[in-house]
Design an enzyme around this catalytic site. Sequence first.
Site, PDB file in Angstrom:
ATOM      1  N   HIS A  90       9.240  -0.102  -7.257  1.00  0.00           N
ATOM      2  CA  HIS A  90       8.012   0.348  -7.057  1.00  0.00           C
ATOM      3  C   HIS A  90       7.617  -0.579  -5.660  1.00  0.00           C
ATOM      4  O   HIS A  90       8.193  -1.763  -5.658  1.00  0.00           O
ATOM      5  CB  HIS A  90       7.045  -0.132  -8.050  1.00  0.00           C
ATOM      6  CG  HIS A  90       6.727   0.707  -9.143  1.00  0.00           C
ATOM      7  ND1 HIS A  90       6.520   2.358  -8.931  1.00  0.00           N
ATOM      8  CD2 HIS A  90       7.141   1.044 -10.271  1.00  0.00           C
ATOM      9  CE1 HIS A  90       6.564   2.855  -9.800  1.00  0.00           C
ATOM     10  NE2 HIS A  90       6.810   2.154 -10.912  1.00  0.00           N
ATOM     11  N   CYS A 142       7.484   2.590  -2.176  1.00  0.00           N
ATOM     12  CA  CYS A 142       6.249   3.132  -1.570  1.00  0.00           C
ATOM     13  C   CYS A 142       5.847   1.827  -0.617  1.00  0.00           C
ATOM     14  O   CYS A 142       5.789   0.643  -0.652  1.00  0.00           O
ATOM     15  CB  CYS A 142       5.159   3.308  -2.663  1.00  0.00           C
ATOM     16  SG  CYS A 142       5.351   4.610  -3.472  1.00  0.00           S
TER      17      CYS A 142
END
Length: 310
Positions: A90, A142
Site C-alpha cells: 500500500h 498507489c
Amino acid sequence: MEKGSKRMAVLVGCNYPNTKNELHGCINDVKAMKKVLVKRFGFNHAHIELLTDAPRSSVMPTGANIKAALDRMVDKAEAGDVLFFHYSGHGTRIPPVKSAHHSRKDEAIVPCDFNLITDVDLRHLVNRVPNGASFTIFSDSCHSGGLIDKEKEQIGPSVFKKEKTSSHKHKTIPFESVLQHLTSLTSINTSDIGTHLLESFGGDASLKFRLPLDKLDLMHSKKDEGILLSGCQAEETSEDVSDSEGGGKACGAFSNAVQKVLKENSGPLSNREVVMMARKILRAQGFEQHPCLYCSDENADAPFLWQPEC
C-alpha cells in the site's frame, strides 16, 4: 568480491493478511523479482534481503526493519555497485509539512505496522549512495510517483481513456484511515499524523517528522544516481490483480507488466524503455494507471539494473 562489483537488493512485499486492507499479490511480486534478479541480472542470493508479512516470516516488514535493511545496503555500497529496492504494498498521500519547499501532498509507503516511510526518507537514502553506484527504487504502490523527493521527472503525467472497468483492489490506504489507525494506538486527539508517528515509533519515525523545517528545506537534490520506477502517478492508484496467464496467481499490475517486459526482451533495456513498455502493456490490459520514471537525464537512458561504468 571485487570493489565496485556488488549487486544488492532489498525486496519488500506487504499483503497485510487478515486485515481490512489485505492485498494478495505483493509477496508474489517480490518473490518473482528475486528470481529475475538472480537469473537475469546476476545478483547473488546472499546479497538479496527479502522482507514479507507472510505467516511465520522471521523478519516482518515494519518501518524500522525496512529502513534498517536499506541502511545496511547503502552502508555497504561502493562506486560501481548496483543497489535495488522493490516495494510492493500500500501507498498513501499525507499533508505537506509547512515549509518553503513542501507545498504539495507527499507520498509514502505503508509498512505492515503503519510506520510510514516517506519521500523524504528515500531522498535521504539516495543522498548517501556513493558516487558511481546506482540505486534503483521500484515501487508498485498507489501514489508512488515522486517517491524520491525532488528527483527529476522523466516520464510523468499522462491520460488515456479507460478501456474496461477494473474490479481489482487498489494498493492504497486513505490518509484518514492511516490517521484513524494511529490514533487508536496513541489515544491522542489530534489530526497531526507526525504527533502519532513520533509517539508510536519515536526515533524510528520518518525523518519528515523528526527533522526541523529548516533542515527539511535544505535536503535538496544533488547530482545523484537515484532512479525511481513508480507503478503510477502521484494522484493515481496501482492495482492488485489476478494474472489469468499465471493460473490465477495474484500479482501487482505494474510488477507483472515489468515481468512481461523482461521476459519478452532478452537484451539490455533502458529505464525509459522498461517504463514505456510497461505502460503499453497496462494500457492494453485496460488499467488506468501510468507508471512514471524519475531520475537524471543520463540514467533515463541507462540500462535497467546493468552494471554502471565507473
